[in-house]
Design a protein around this motif. Structure first.
Motif, PDB file in Angstrom:
ATOM      1  N   CYS A  29      22.005 -12.608 -78.401  1.00 54.36           N
ATOM      2  CA  CYS A  29      22.442 -11.484 -79.247  1.00 54.36           C
ATOM      3  C   CYS A  29      21.912 -11.630 -80.668  1.00 54.36           C
ATOM      4  N   GLN A  30      21.983 -12.854 -81.216  1.00 60.73           N
ATOM      5  CA  GLN A  30      21.457 -13.104 -82.557  1.00 60.73           C
ATOM      6  C   GLN A  30      19.944 -12.875 -82.589  1.00 60.73           C
ATOM      7  N   LEU A  31      19.303 -13.265 -81.512  1.00 65.28           N
ATOM      8  CA  LEU A  31      17.853 -13.102 -81.431  1.00 65.28           C
ATOM      9  C   LEU A  31      17.462 -11.623 -81.458  1.00 65.28           C
ATOM     10  N   LEU A  32      18.173 -10.807 -80.688  1.00 65.91           N
ATOM     11  CA  LEU A  32      17.864  -9.388 -80.623  1.00 65.91           C
ATOM     12  C   LEU A  32      18.181  -8.673 -81.938  1.00 65.91           C
ATOM     13  N   GLU A  33      19.269  -9.089 -82.592  1.00 65.89           N
ATOM     14  CA  GLU A  33      19.651  -8.452 -83.848  1.00 65.89           C
ATOM     15  C   GLU A  33      18.677  -8.773 -84.978  1.00 65.89           C
ATOM     16  N   ASN A  34      18.032  -9.920 -84.898  1.00 69.13           N
ATOM     17  CA  ASN A  34      17.156 -10.354 -85.987  1.00 69.13           C
ATOM     18  C   ASN A  34      15.721 -10.583 -85.507  1.00 69.13           C
ATOM     19  N   ARG A  35      15.315  -9.839 -84.500  1.00 69.61           N
ATOM     20  CA  ARG A  35      14.015 -10.110 -83.873  1.00 69.61           C
ATOM     21  C   ARG A  35      12.846  -9.927 -84.838  1.00 69.61           C
ATOM     22  N   GLU A  36      12.957  -9.032 -85.816  1.00 74.80           N
ATOM     23  CA  GLU A  36      11.850  -8.826 -86.740  1.00 74.80           C
ATOM     24  C   GLU A  36      11.602 -10.071 -87.597  1.00 74.80           C
ATOM     25  N   ASP A  37      12.667 -10.671 -88.113  1.00 73.41           N
ATOM     26  CA  ASP A  37      12.514 -11.890 -88.904  1.00 73.41           C
ATOM     27  C   ASP A  37      12.077 -13.068 -88.032  1.00 73.41           C
ATOM     28  N   ILE A  38      12.671 -13.154 -86.837  1.00 69.17           N
ATOM     29  CA  ILE A  38      12.399 -14.295 -85.969  1.00 69.17           C
ATOM     30  C   ILE A  38      10.959 -14.284 -85.479  1.00 69.17           C
ATOM     31  N   SER A  39      10.396 -13.101 -85.282  1.00 76.11           N
ATOM     32  CA  SER A  39       9.035 -13.008 -84.772  1.00 76.11           C
ATOM     33  C   SER A  39       8.009 -13.639 -85.717  1.00 76.11           C
ATOM     34  N   GLN A  40       8.364 -13.825 -86.963  1.00 72.76           N
ATOM     35  CA  GLN A  40       7.417 -14.364 -87.936  1.00 72.76           C
ATOM     36  C   GLN A  40       7.263 -15.880 -87.837  1.00 72.76           C
ATOM     37  N   TYR A  41       8.260 -16.552 -87.236  1.00 72.31           N
ATOM     38  CA  TYR A  41       8.114 -18.006 -87.135  1.00 72.31           C
ATOM     39  C   TYR A  41       8.464 -18.561 -85.758  1.00 72.31           C
ATOM     40  N   ILE A  43      10.285 -17.898 -81.540  1.00 77.08           N
ATOM     41  CA  ILE A  43      11.559 -17.936 -80.832  1.00 77.08           C
ATOM     42  C   ILE A  43      12.024 -19.371 -80.602  1.00 77.08           C
ATOM     43  N   ALA A  44      11.099 -20.264 -80.296  1.00 79.02           N
ATOM     44  CA  ALA A  44      11.475 -21.654 -80.038  1.00 79.02           C
ATOM     45  C   ALA A  44      12.154 -22.266 -81.259  1.00 79.02           C
ATOM     46  N   ARG A  45      11.630 -21.966 -82.430  1.00 80.90           N
ATOM     47  CA  ARG A  45      12.220 -22.502 -83.650  1.00 80.90           C
ATOM     48  C   ARG A  45      13.628 -21.935 -83.877  1.00 80.90           C
ATOM     49  N   PHE A  46      13.808 -20.656 -83.547  1.00 84.57           N
ATOM     50  CA  PHE A  46      15.128 -20.047 -83.688  1.00 84.57           C
ATOM     51  C   PHE A  46      16.154 -20.756 -82.812  1.00 84.57           C
ATOM     52  N   PHE A  47      15.812 -20.969 -81.522  1.00 86.68           N
ATOM     53  CA  PHE A  47      16.753 -21.623 -80.629  1.00 86.68           C
ATOM     54  C   PHE A  47      17.042 -23.060 -81.080  1.00 86.68           C
ATOM     55  N   THR A  48      16.040 -23.730 -81.622  1.00 80.89           N
ATOM     56  CA  THR A  48      16.260 -25.086 -82.135  1.00 80.89           C
ATOM     57  C   THR A  48      17.275 -25.074 -83.272  1.00 80.89           C
ATOM     58  N   GLU A  49      17.105 -24.155 -84.216  1.00 85.10           N
ATOM     59  CA  GLU A  49      18.020 -24.074 -85.348  1.00 85.10           C
ATOM     60  C   GLU A  49      19.416 -23.638 -84.902  1.00 85.10           C
ATOM     61  N   TYR A  50      19.466 -22.722 -83.953  1.00 86.26           N
ATOM     62  CA  TYR A  50      20.771 -22.238 -83.480  1.00 86.26           C
ATOM     63  C   TYR A  50      21.581 -23.378 -82.857  1.00 86.26           C
ATOM     64  N   PHE A  51      20.980 -24.109 -81.924  1.00 87.27           N
ATOM     65  CA  PHE A  51      21.737 -25.150 -81.233  1.00 87.27           C
ATOM     66  C   PHE A  51      21.947 -26.381 -82.118  1.00 87.27           C
ATOM     67  N   TRP A 311      21.753 -19.267 -88.604  1.00 90.41           N
ATOM     68  CA  TRP A 311      20.403 -19.736 -88.892  1.00 90.41           C
ATOM     69  C   TRP A 311      19.860 -19.018 -90.100  1.00 90.41           C
ATOM     70  N   ARG A 312      18.821 -19.607 -90.716  1.00 94.57           N
ATOM     71  CA  ARG A 312      18.160 -19.007 -91.861  1.00 94.57           C
ATOM     72  C   ARG A 312      16.659 -19.008 -91.635  1.00 94.57           C
ATOM     73  N   PRO A 313      15.981 -17.865 -91.771  1.00 90.79           N
ATOM     74  CA  PRO A 313      14.523 -17.857 -91.647  1.00 90.79           C
ATOM     75  C   PRO A 313      13.890 -18.682 -92.751  1.00 90.79           C
ATOM     76  N   LEU A 314      13.203 -19.741 -92.377  1.00 87.62           N
ATOM     77  CA  LEU A 314      12.647 -20.645 -93.368  1.00 87.62           C
ATOM     78  C   LEU A 314      11.436 -20.063 -94.069  1.00 87.62           C
ATOM     79  N   HIS A 315      10.876 -18.974 -93.526  1.00 90.06           N
ATOM     80  CA  HIS A 315       9.700 -18.407 -94.163  1.00 90.06           C
ATOM     81  C   HIS A 315      10.051 -17.691 -95.456  1.00 90.06           C
ATOM     82  N   HIS A 316      11.342 -17.433 -95.702  1.00 91.50           N
ATOM     83  CA  HIS A 316      11.723 -16.715 -96.910  1.00 91.50           C
ATOM     84  C   HIS A 316      11.318 -17.467 -98.170  1.00 91.50           C
ATOM     85  N   SER A 317      11.458 -18.790 -98.146  1.00 94.55           N
ATOM     86  CA  SER A 317      11.119 -19.566 -99.326  1.00 94.55           C
ATOM     87  C   SER A 317       9.633 -19.471 -99.640  1.00 94.55           C
ATOM     88  N   ARG A 318       8.815 -19.447 -98.603  1.00 93.85           N
ATOM     89  CA  ARG A 318       7.377 -19.328 -98.848  1.00 93.85           C
ATOM     90  C   ARG A 318       7.028 -17.951 -99.365  1.00 93.85           C
TER      91      ARG A 318
END
Length: 336
Positions: A29-41, A43-51, A311-318
């Motif tokens: 559900c989190q993945l689908l709600e934030n798919r635009e941000d997650i696509s930039q870095y 899906i694998a990284r998202f699941f790692t941060e989530y768990f 989770w937080r998209p880490l690409h924001h800092s860059r």
């Protein structure tokens, strides 16, 4: 390396006990709600941060109540987060039930008032609900009420039946936590004063624990908590649970009462986060010039945004760094 518990259970049973499906559904559900941000870095990284956040217990912060109470791990994580965030209240400040509820809502915006009232009633017994309570008293009462909520609703029904002479074995009790908390039966004044026979009460509770699989205190510890009394009231029973050292250790969410103010890991993290600000405050004249500025007093207060995901998209800092560099280049060109 797999734990002995993991090796002793079939895969499906182990996954069910750990509520893995609950976390997988939430992650998707989190993945689908934030798919635009997650696509930039990725899906694998998202699941790692989530768990990772699930393991660390930070996944429940600022989430809806239905998720916070969905699993035993979520409940323990919320209790630990509430203690760690507001433990400095334990310095001696006394707060009302409504004030403690406001603190709970800072971590879970839709936390139900009814659950806070039930926890406060354990501490205050038959006193007015606007009385002041210490942080430690409320915290340990809240731990029992929040973690064992469904169990205590069933215990209240059994207690009422014992007072009225009915057979408690006919009581219908919930078999799982569904997020809908039953209204606890109103305990009459006579029932609160007279109580029931402790040994008979424990037999009913022992059968209750044997028949159902939802969270309940270890029966041996419940028996120990009731071993020194012949009769007890319902709220006397809840108070005994909240003060029992073994039950607190079995839950594993909170430290002993004497160690509530000690959290070296949190202190170290806060020191790391505050270090840049402490260094900034040491710059001569900087703090005074900012606070003395008339414009500073007119600045509007800013409310931090609600965080809807652990989770937080880490690409924001860059991205921020890139924008700052671009603004610097434009400034340099305008000057030349």
């Amino acid at each position: 390396m797999l734990s002995p518990e993991r090796l002793a259970l079939p895969d499906y049973e182990y996954l069910a006990q750990r509520h893995v499906l609950t976390y997988m559904e939430d992650a998707v559900c989190q993945l689908l709600e934030n798919r635009e941000d997650i696509s930039q870095y990725g899906i694998a990284r998202f699941f790692t941060e989530y768990f990772n956040s699930v393991c660390q217990g930070t996944h429940i912060l600022f989430r809806e109540f239905s998720f916070v109470q969905a699993t035993p791990h979520n409940r323990v994580s919320f209790l630990r987060a509430f203690w760690r965030c507001f433990r400095t209240v334990g310095n001696g400040d006394l707060l009302t039930m409504k004030e403690y509820h406001c603190l709970l809502q800072l971590l879970c915006p839709d936390f139900p008032l009814e659950l806070t009232q039930k926890a406060a009633r354990i501490v205050l017994m038959d006193d007015a609900m606007d009385c002041l309570m210490s942080f430690s008293d409320f915290l340990f009462a809240f731990q029992i009420q929040f973690y064992y909520s469904e169990f205590l609703d069933s215990v209240a029904a059994i207690y009422e039946d014992l007072l009225s002479g009915k057979n408690p074995n006919t009581v219908i009790v919930p078999t799982s936590s569904s997020g809908q908390h039953r209204q606890r039966p109103a305990l009459g004044e006579a029932g609160m004063l007279e109580g029931v026979e402790a040994s008979l009460f424990y037999q009913c509770l022992e059968n209750l624990c044997d028949r159902h699989k939802y969270s309940c205190p270890p029966p041996a510890l419940v028996k120990e908590a009731l071993s020194n009394v012949q009769r007890l009231t319902f709220y006397g029973f809840l108070m005994a649970l909240s003060k029992h050292h073994g039950i607190n250790q079995a839950l594993g969410a909170l430290p002993d009462k004497g160690d509530l103010m000690h959290d070296p890991a949190m202190d170290e993290e806060l020191e790391r986060l505050l270090l840049p600000f402490l260094r900034l405050a040491q710059v001569p004249g900087l703090v005074n010039s900012v606070t003395a500025s008339p414009e500073a007093s007119c600045l509007p207060s800013r409310t931090p945004p609600r965080v809807g995901s652990p989770w937080r998209p880490l690409h924001h800092s860059r991205k921020v760094d890139g924008e700052s560099d671009a603004s610097t280049e434009e400034t340099d060109e305008s000057e030349t």
